[in-house]
Design a protein around this motif. Structure first.
Motif, PDB file in Angstrom:
ATOM      1  N   ARG A 295     -83.495 -14.183 -10.255  1.00  0.00           N
ATOM      2  CA  ARG A 295     -82.216 -13.560 -10.600  1.00  0.00           C
ATOM      3  C   ARG A 295     -82.176 -12.075 -10.219  1.00  0.00           C
ATOM      4  O   ARG A 295     -81.100 -11.477 -10.227  1.00  0.00           O
ATOM      5  N   ILE A 296     -83.310 -11.479  -9.925  1.00  0.00           N
ATOM      6  CA  ILE A 296     -83.338 -10.050  -9.596  1.00  0.00           C
ATOM      7  C   ILE A 296     -82.909  -9.857  -8.149  1.00  0.00           C
ATOM      8  O   ILE A 296     -83.426 -10.512  -7.226  1.00  0.00           O
ATOM      9  N   LYS A 297     -81.957  -8.957  -7.952  1.00  0.00           N
ATOM     10  CA  LYS A 297     -81.532  -8.609  -6.591  1.00  0.00           C
ATOM     11  C   LYS A 297     -82.647  -7.834  -5.903  1.00  0.00           C
ATOM     12  O   LYS A 297     -83.533  -7.272  -6.542  1.00  0.00           O
ATOM     13  N   ASP A 298     -82.576  -7.806  -4.562  1.00  0.00           N
ATOM     14  CA  ASP A 298     -83.579  -7.058  -3.815  1.00  0.00           C
ATOM     15  C   ASP A 298     -83.618  -5.605  -4.288  1.00  0.00           C
ATOM     16  O   ASP A 298     -82.570  -4.984  -4.524  1.00  0.00           O
ATOM     17  N   PHE A 299     -84.828  -5.084  -4.413  1.00  0.00           N
ATOM     18  CA  PHE A 299     -84.975  -3.689  -4.881  1.00  0.00           C
ATOM     19  C   PHE A 299     -86.231  -3.096  -4.246  1.00  0.00           C
ATOM     20  O   PHE A 299     -87.119  -3.805  -3.767  1.00  0.00           O
ATOM     21  N   THR A 330     -77.596 -13.791 -16.153  1.00  0.00           N
ATOM     22  CA  THR A 330     -76.811 -13.275 -15.027  1.00  0.00           C
ATOM     23  C   THR A 330     -77.770 -12.710 -13.985  1.00  0.00           C
ATOM     24  O   THR A 330     -78.989 -12.735 -14.159  1.00  0.00           O
ATOM     25  N   GLN A 331     -77.179 -12.192 -12.909  1.00  0.00           N
ATOM     26  CA  GLN A 331     -77.979 -11.459 -11.941  1.00  0.00           C
ATOM     27  C   GLN A 331     -78.585 -10.214 -12.623  1.00  0.00           C
ATOM     28  O   GLN A 331     -78.014  -9.652 -13.559  1.00  0.00           O
ATOM     29  N   ILE A 332     -79.764  -9.804 -12.111  1.00  0.00           N
ATOM     30  CA  ILE A 332     -80.464  -8.643 -12.693  1.00  0.00           C
ATOM     31  C   ILE A 332     -80.591  -7.584 -11.612  1.00  0.00           C
ATOM     32  O   ILE A 332     -80.976  -7.893 -10.468  1.00  0.00           O
ATOM     33  N   GLU A 333     -80.277  -6.385 -11.990  1.00  0.00           N
ATOM     34  CA  GLU A 333     -80.317  -5.265 -11.043  1.00  0.00           C
ATOM     35  C   GLU A 333     -81.450  -4.324 -11.451  1.00  0.00           C
ATOM     36  O   GLU A 333     -81.533  -3.889 -12.605  1.00  0.00           O
ATOM     37  N   VAL A 334     -82.349  -4.022 -10.499  1.00  0.00           N
ATOM     38  CA  VAL A 334     -83.479  -3.118 -10.747  1.00  0.00           C
ATOM     39  C   VAL A 334     -83.314  -1.887  -9.872  1.00  0.00           C
ATOM     40  O   VAL A 334     -83.145  -2.004  -8.650  1.00  0.00           O
ATOM     41  N   CYS A 335     -83.359  -0.719 -10.499  1.00  0.00           N
ATOM     42  CA  CYS A 335     -83.301   0.560  -9.785  1.00  0.00           C
ATOM     43  C   CYS A 335     -84.464   1.426 -10.268  1.00  0.00           C
ATOM     44  O   CYS A 335     -84.985   1.255 -11.377  1.00  0.00           O
TER      45      CYS A 335
END
Length: 416
Positions: A295-299, A330-335
């Motif tokens: 679920r994690i977007k590319d980061f 949901t989708q997960i966003e990593v920054c």
């Protein structure tokens, strides 16, 4: 103690020897015969002027007094002589009559102080004896208090500390008790080592069980995801029932693993966190391994060295990602970015989030938000994550916008 007994025996022997010497010497005769003859001659020569005769013999060491025939004192050799007890002197001391034609005109009484001196010596000896033994008894009390009573009291206090389980206070190994007190201290040390060994063994057991349960969760979750997918896509009713059975069993296994993991980490302070220099790529890899549902977007995480415990950070990532699956799905966003000599990592999903007033309680043990009541859970995930991050010298913060998103920020200190 032996020295004290020896001193006491010596004092008794000295007292007995000195008393024997005093009695052996006995009363000493204080009358000088030469002076006595001179006194008798002079008084007879100047009789009845006895005072004149006495005045001519000043400086003699022999005490005497002169009386008339009726016993009245007419002259004394020393003003200090008591003339009230002439009769006692006559019967106790030496007297010489002054005669003329066979008639007694007067009497010279010589005062013999030898017996009085003897009694005085005995009295002084008795007082000295009492004073010395009183001093000895006082010293004995202080000695007994220091070497017997106080050590016994300390041993009693030590036994009380042992009974209460306090094994850190050593016993006073004084010379009075020697090997006895030393054996008690050895026993205390053995009990302390045994307790520490038991605590270490219990801690290792908990860590092993917690680690194994953590490692089992991911493959079980993967099996569950595959079984759920296959049950939805297969065209065979028999296979669908088999996959549903697998899903039910994996749910059951997940529940047991969760309970085991929670019970082992309930006393979390026993878990050791050992931060060391770690490449930021390991942080990214831990997040990717925890995301078995992809679920994690590319980061990308900037290259750097941080202070972290790799195994413990994997647990942190697993707890955060698992919570996102459970409550947001949901989708997960990593920054990530650098901030105040730290690497800051943001993990954000886009589910219902939590209320603003609940944010500060999310990292407390057993706390669960209002939106999470319908989901199974123990309220330990974020508590464990924050505890482990703090053990690495970092910081964890939860932020949310209700019905919009939920974010976990982690700050890890950069290696010097």
């Amino acid at each position: 103690m032996k020295c004290f007994i020896a001193v006491t025996i010596c004092l008794y022997l000295a007292a007995c020897i000195s008393l024997c010497c005093i009695f052996a010497a006995g009363p000493q005769d204080k009358i000088n015969n030469t002076e006595a003859n001179d006194i008798i001659f002079t008084v007879r020569k100047y009789w009845p002027d006895a005072e004149r005769a006495v005045s001519m013999m000043q400086g003699y060491g022999t005490d005497y007094l002169v009386t008339d025939a009726e016993g009245r004192t007419v002259a004394v050799s020393s003003p200090g002589l008591n003339t009230d007890y002439v009769y006692d002197y006559i019967h106790k001391d030496y007297s010489v009559d002054i005669l003329e034609d066979g008639k007694v005109l007067g009497r010279i009484i010589f005062i013999n102080n030898g017996e009085d001196d003897f009694k005085r010596k005995v009295g002084v000896w008795a007082l000295a004896f009492l004073a010395i033994f009183l001093l000895k008894d006082i010293l004995a009390v202080f000695y007994l208090r220091k070497h017997i009573f106080d050590p016994v009291k300390r041993m009693n206090d030590f036994a009380g500390q042992i009974a209460r389980g306090n094994l850190d206070i050593p016993v006073d190994c004084s010379a009075s008790f020697g090997a006895f007190s030393e054996s008690f201290d050895i026993m205390r040390e053995e009990l302390l080592y045994a307790r520490k060994g038991e605590q270490e063994a219990d801690k290792r057991r908990r860590e092993v069980i917690a680690s194994i349960s953590h490692d089992i969760k991911n493959p079980v979750a993967s099996i569950q995801a595959i079984a759920e997918y296959q049950s939805l896509t297969t065209g065979s009713d028999e296979l669908r029932r088999e996959f549903e059975t697998i899903t039910q069993k994996t749910n059951q296994i997940n529940g047991m693993i969760h309970n085991l993991h929670t019970s082992m980490l309930d006393d979390l302070e026993r878990l050791e966190v050992r931060p060391k220099e770690l490449g930021s790529s390991a942080i990214g890899e831990a997040l990717r391994q925890a995301d078995f549902r992809k679920r994690i977007k590319d980061f990308e995480i900037p290259e750097c060295l941080v202070m972290a415990d790799q195994v413990r950070f994997m647990q942190v990532a697993d707890n955060i990602i698992s919570n996102s699956y459970k409550y947001a799905d949901t989708q997960i966003e990593v920054c990530s970015w650098f901030e105040d000599e730290c690497l800051c990592i943001s993990i954000k999903d886009f589910g219902k989030g939590v209320k603003k007033e609940e944010e500060i309680f999310l990292t407390q043990k057993y706390f669960r938000g209002q939106n999470a009541k319908e989901k199974e859970g123990s309220g330990m995930g974020m508590y464990i994550a924050e505890y482990l991050v703090k053990g690495m010298g970092g910081r964890l913060l939860c932020r949310s916008e209700e019905n919009a998103w939920f974010e976990v920020r982690i700050w890890l200190a950069l290696a010097a």
